[in-house]
Design a protein around this motif. Structure first.
Motif, PDB file in Angstrom:
ATOM      1  N   TYR A   1      -9.823  27.538  53.317  1.00  0.00           N
ATOM      2  CA  TYR A   1     -10.706  27.951  54.406  1.00  0.00           C
ATOM      3  C   TYR A   1     -10.025  29.013  55.262  1.00  0.00           C
ATOM      4  O   TYR A   1      -8.811  29.178  55.227  1.00  0.00           O
ATOM      5  CB  TYR A   1     -11.077  26.738  55.289  1.00  0.00           C
ATOM      6  N   MET A   2     -10.844  29.741  56.014  1.00  0.00           N
ATOM      7  CA  MET A   2     -10.365  30.742  56.959  1.00  0.00           C
ATOM      8  C   MET A   2     -10.584  30.209  58.374  1.00  0.00           C
ATOM      9  O   MET A   2     -11.606  29.590  58.664  1.00  0.00           O
ATOM     10  CB  MET A   2     -11.131  32.056  56.764  1.00  0.00           C
ATOM     11  N   THR A   3      -9.615  30.397  59.253  1.00  0.00           N
ATOM     12  CA  THR A   3      -9.694  29.913  60.631  1.00  0.00           C
ATOM     13  C   THR A   3      -9.953  31.074  61.577  1.00  0.00           C
ATOM     14  O   THR A   3      -9.260  32.094  61.517  1.00  0.00           O
ATOM     15  CB  THR A   3      -8.388  29.214  61.033  1.00  0.00           C
ATOM     16  N   TYR A   4     -10.957  30.914  62.463  1.00  0.00           N
ATOM     17  CA  TYR A   4     -11.197  31.928  63.495  1.00  0.00           C
ATOM     18  C   TYR A   4     -10.308  31.569  64.695  1.00  0.00           C
ATOM     19  O   TYR A   4     -10.657  30.739  65.529  1.00  0.00           O
ATOM     20  CB  TYR A   4     -12.674  31.961  63.895  1.00  0.00           C
ATOM     21  N   GLN A   5      -9.143  32.204  64.762  1.00  0.00           N
ATOM     22  CA  GLN A   5      -8.101  31.796  65.694  1.00  0.00           C
ATOM     23  C   GLN A   5      -8.450  31.956  67.179  1.00  0.00           C
ATOM     24  O   GLN A   5      -7.948  31.179  68.004  1.00  0.00           O
ATOM     25  CB  GLN A   5      -6.803  32.528  65.372  1.00  0.00           C
TER      26      GLN A   5
ATOM     27  N   ARG B   1     -17.534  28.654  49.772  1.00  0.00           N
ATOM     28  CA  ARG B   1     -18.940  28.711  50.151  1.00  0.00           C
ATOM     29  C   ARG B   1     -19.363  30.119  50.544  1.00  0.00           C
ATOM     30  O   ARG B   1     -20.456  30.559  50.191  1.00  0.00           O
ATOM     31  CB  ARG B   1     -19.194  27.741  51.308  1.00  0.00           C
ATOM     32  N   VAL B   2     -18.515  30.832  51.268  1.00  0.00           N
ATOM     33  CA  VAL B   2     -18.909  32.160  51.752  1.00  0.00           C
ATOM     34  C   VAL B   2     -18.536  33.265  50.770  1.00  0.00           C
ATOM     35  O   VAL B   2     -18.961  34.413  50.936  1.00  0.00           O
ATOM     36  CB  VAL B   2     -18.280  32.451  53.134  1.00  0.00           C
TER      37      VAL B   2
ATOM     38  N   TRP C   1     -23.540  33.095  59.751  1.00  0.00           N
ATOM     39  CA  TRP C   1     -24.541  32.571  60.682  1.00  0.00           C
ATOM     40  C   TRP C   1     -24.466  31.057  60.766  1.00  0.00           C
ATOM     41  O   TRP C   1     -24.794  30.460  61.798  1.00  0.00           O
ATOM     42  CB  TRP C   1     -25.940  33.014  60.241  1.00  0.00           C
ATOM     43  N   ASN C   2     -24.048  30.432  59.696  1.00  0.00           N
ATOM     44  CA  ASN C   2     -23.880  28.980  59.712  1.00  0.00           C
ATOM     45  C   ASN C   2     -22.937  28.563  60.835  1.00  0.00           C
ATOM     46  O   ASN C   2     -23.243  27.662  61.637  1.00  0.00           O
ATOM     47  CB  ASN C   2     -23.342  28.518  58.357  1.00  0.00           C
TER      48      ASN C   2
END
Length: 443
Positions: free
Chosen positions: A16-20, A42-43, A377-378
């Motif tokens: 996963y990627m984290t929006y820091q 998923r993305v 958008w999710n």
């Protein structure tokens, strides 16, 4: 790309990627931890996602060595390479830091910090030992940039709310300390807003020590260069970042601070098939250089990383098809920072004009900007839903410390019961009597 034109493979130790920028709000419980991470599979449905690490890169053979989560390492050939490892916490050889420090670079650390702070309130509420209470209720933050100022602002806000539910803990019992080696905090928003941020935090009872640093924190005993000594169970380290040290194993040209040295096109210098972007890349700031600063480089922040990614994607396809590369150029749009619920600072750049905001309006700007920048958008909808619910519901103040050792309780229930002392004595007596009985029988 056209169908079947290429295969895109993403290698990352996390899936996963984290929006820091949302980590401080996650630590304060304003956003659910699951909503600030984006699952790669998923993305990126058209990409191949491998969970592992790239340990080495053979540029002559164009082969990367992959170390998966389990099993032996293997080689993965490539035609084009994108290096985007990001940054890690910048640390120093301070005694006790590795054992006592808490970072703020990943979602796991944000969750851990939240649970840890609430556990300290539980400890302080349940004991009469003043030394234990004082150490549990003292919170030290090292670093006064975006990460440090936002984190201490959010955590102080959460602790203030949580104290309302404790009989023996109040905000006056807590001590928050912010330390920075620079002579100001929040340098990204300018001196005036930085000074406002300092005064605002101090008005909430936060002690701020500038132009100083931490000498040691062995066993939670924090010693600062200015002579101040405090005991604390909570030492949060947010004193900047550095490029991922794994870059040193790839044979790429590196700048003086360990970044991958790039052209304005984001191509790695000396190559025509490797690109880099984000916090691990040293990219010339063309706008700053036009203004006369020959040593201007793009700072390591989300504002540049998101825009570099789009240019990099176009340039990779241009390189595949033999088209010319495009230079990355972006003028600074300003900066926003949240300092807790309904509190923040913001500097908006519009051409040559700078709009400076503070308080609730700046906080709205902070949430609006990062909410819209959140990938997919999710996740945007989920984050805004968290904020909307928080307008009507009280903040959660539950510590889930058992998450760090989830099997401990089951292990205690399932492990074999110890043999009773009486049973051991009886068994030993029988063992001693057995040779005598056998001897008598033989006689």
């Amino acid at each position: 790309m056209r169908y079947g034109e290429a295969t895109v493979t993403v290698v990352d130790p996390r899936s996963y990627m984290t929006y820091q920028p949302f980590l401080p709000e996650t630590a304060a419980g304003s956003i659910s931890p699951r909503h600030v991470v984006v699952p790669l599979r998923r993305v990126l449905p058209k990409a191949e996602v491998l969970t592992g690490r790239v340990t080495t890169i053979d540029q002559d053979r164009k082969v990367a060595t992959i170390s998966p989560l389990v099993g032996e390492a293997y080689e993965l050939p490539f035609d084009y390479l994108v290096v985007a490892l990001g940054a890690v916490s910048r640390t120093f050889p301070i005694p006790g830091l590795a054992e006592q420090g808490i970072g703020m670079k990943g979602i796991e650390e944000a969750i851990g910090l939240r649970n840890h702070v609430l556990e300290q309130l539980d400890k302080a509420d349940s004991t009469n030992d003043e030394e234990i209470r004082r150490k549990a209720l003292t919170f030290v933050f090292i670093g006064g940039g975006f990460a440090g100022a936002e984190t201490i602002g959010e955590v102080e806000d959460m602790a203030r709310d949580a104290a309302k539910y404790y009989n023996n803990v109040s905000r006056e019992d807590m001590r928050f300390v912010l330390v920075d080696a620079a002579d100001k905090i929040l340098p990204e928003v300018g001196p005036k807003l930085g000074q406002y941020g300092k005064e605002h935090l101090e008005s909430r009872g936060v002690e701020i020590y500038l132009s100083t640093s931490m000498d040691s924190c062995v066993d939670g005993h924090v010693v600062l260069k200015n002579g101040l000594e405090v005991d604390s169970n909570t030492i949060v380290w947010t004193a900047g970042v550095k490029p991922n040290p794994a870059l040193g194993r790839y044979g790429l040209p590196l700048g003086p601070r360990g970044h991958v040295d790039c052209e304005p096109t984001l191509q790695v210098k000396g190559t025509d098939y490797i690109w880099a972007a984000g916090d691990n890349a040293q990219v010339p700031d063309l706008i700053g250089r036009k203004a006369g600063n020959e040593n201007a480089w793009c700072p390591p922040n989300a504002q540049h990383a998101l825009r570099q990614a789009r240019v990099l994607g176009d340039n990779v396809i241009s390189g595949m098809r033999g088209f010319p590369q495009k230079d990355y150029s972006h003028a600074n749009k300003g900066a926003v920072a949240g300092l807790g619920l309904h509190k923040g600072v913001a500097m908006i750049v519009m051409g040559k004009m700078k709009i400076k905001l503070k308080g609730r309006l700046a906080w709205y700007m902070h949430r609006g900007y990062h909410g819209l920048a959140m990938p997919t958008w999710n996740r945007k909808i989920r984050v805004f839903a968290d904020w909307t619910l928080a307008m009507f519901l009280k903040r959660e103040v539950v510590a889930l410390g058992a998450l760090e050792t989830p099997r401990e309780e089951f292990y205690e229930a399932a492990k074999p019961a110890p043999v009773a002392a009486a049973s051991k004595t009886e068994s030993r007596s029988k063992a001693e009597d057995k040779p005598k009985a056998e001897q008598a029988k033989a006689s």
